[in-house]
Design a protein around this motif. Structure first.
Motif, PDB file in Angstrom:
ATOM      1  N   LEU A  80       0.817  -1.216   0.000  1.00 19.05           N
ATOM      2  CA  LEU A  80       0.000   0.000   0.000  1.00 19.05           C
ATOM      3  C   LEU A  80       0.848   1.263   0.000  1.00 19.05           C
ATOM      4  O   LEU A  80       0.568   2.212  -0.729  1.00 19.05           O
ATOM      5  CB  LEU A  80      -0.938   0.013   1.206  1.00 19.05           C
ATOM      6  CG  LEU A  80      -2.238  -0.757   1.067  1.00 19.05           C
ATOM      7  CD1 LEU A  80      -3.103  -0.592   2.313  1.00 19.05           C
ATOM      8  CD2 LEU A  80      -3.026  -0.324  -0.155  1.00 19.05           C
TER       9      LEU A  80
ATOM     10  N   ALA B 265     -13.411  -3.119  -4.035  1.00 16.83           N
ATOM     11  CA  ALA B 265     -11.979  -2.884  -3.809  1.00 16.83           C
ATOM     12  C   ALA B 265     -11.763  -1.595  -3.027  1.00 16.83           C
ATOM     13  O   ALA B 265     -10.920  -1.540  -2.127  1.00 16.83           O
ATOM     14  CB  ALA B 265     -11.236  -2.839  -5.146  1.00 16.83           C
ATOM     15  N   SER B 266     -12.544  -0.553  -3.346  1.00 15.59           N
ATOM     16  CA  SER B 266     -12.377   0.722  -2.635  1.00 15.59           C
ATOM     17  C   SER B 266     -12.714   0.577  -1.149  1.00 15.59           C
ATOM     18  O   SER B 266     -12.051   1.162  -0.291  1.00 15.59           O
ATOM     19  CB  SER B 266     -13.224   1.827  -3.278  1.00 15.59           C
ATOM     20  OG  SER B 266     -14.595   1.670  -2.971  1.00 15.59           O
TER      21      SER B 266
ATOM     22  N   ILE C 273      -9.711  -1.459   0.458  1.00 16.96           N
ATOM     23  CA  ILE C 273      -8.481  -0.672   0.557  1.00 16.96           C
ATOM     24  C   ILE C 273      -8.634   0.425   1.603  1.00 16.96           C
ATOM     25  O   ILE C 273      -7.732   0.665   2.400  1.00 16.96           O
ATOM     26  CB  ILE C 273      -8.086  -0.099  -0.818  1.00 16.96           C
ATOM     27  CG1 ILE C 273      -7.676  -1.253  -1.750  1.00 16.96           C
ATOM     28  CG2 ILE C 273      -6.955   0.911  -0.693  1.00 16.96           C
ATOM     29  CD1 ILE C 273      -7.568  -0.877  -3.209  1.00 16.96           C
TER      30      ILE C 273
END
Length: 196
Positions: A114, A156-157, A160
């Protein structure tokens, strides 16, 4: 007869030199991100000459890709997520995702991942391409519909964002919430994205 690396206190290549370099690289990427990691710094961390790092890896990108090998194969992640009833896909996604993050090795690698993605456009592009091909595309295909890619991207957002908040920012109470609580709270949101 001694060589220059011996004179400077650096050891020449040995049986697990490559492994030592990869461990030092993982630590550096996790602590400093992509832009803050150098081949020389990795060499120092591994206790070897910088030329030896270049012998095994021709660039920092190549070192990153190998050092940050995810603790699970993304293709297996996609297969696990897709194996089972469609109405439980949200639970499977968040369970697999948190399972990777909650392991000590996985957490170190994912933090480095990340940090590096947000600090390097090149690494972000590399990871975006890999994730799209290995995870987003197969899940989107099974989900179906005109906006399947958008819905999977929304998943995914969420994941994450949760990872950044829990593991990097360590914002409470999310940082110390039990894993099962997170699964119970996040899975229905993901399920809604994928089945509506």
């Amino acid at each position: 007869m001694s060589n220059r690396t011996d004179a400077r206190g650096r050891r020449p290549g040995g049986p697990d030199t490559r492994g030592d370099i990869l461990r030092a690289a993982r630590e550096s990427f996790a602590s400093n991100g992509f832009s803050g990691t150098s081949m020389r710094g990795v060499a120092r961390g591994a206790g070897v000459d910088a030329a030896l790092v270049h012998h095994y890896f021709d660039s920092k990108d190549a070192l990153f890709v190998e050092a940050m090998a995810l603790p699970v194969d993304p293709r297996q992640v996609a297969a696990t997520v897709l194996d089972g009833p469609r109405e439980e896909i949200g639970v499977r996604i968040v369970t697999v995702f948190l399972g990777v993050w909650e392991s000590p090795d996985g957490q170190q690698r994912m933090k480095a991942f990340l940090r590096s993605v947000v600090s390097s456009d090149q690494v972000a592009q590399l990871m975006r391409d890999g994730i799209s091909r290995l995870i987003l595309a197969p899940v989107s295909e099974v989900i179906g519909g005109n906006d399947a890619r958008l819905r999977v991207s929304l998943v995914a957002s969420q994941l994450i964002g949760m990872a950044l908040t829990r593991y990097l920012l360590e914002l409470e109470p999310l940082a110390s919430a039990p894993v099962q609580t997170l699964i119970d709270r996040i899975a229905p949101v993901l399920q809604q994205y994928l089945t509506d």
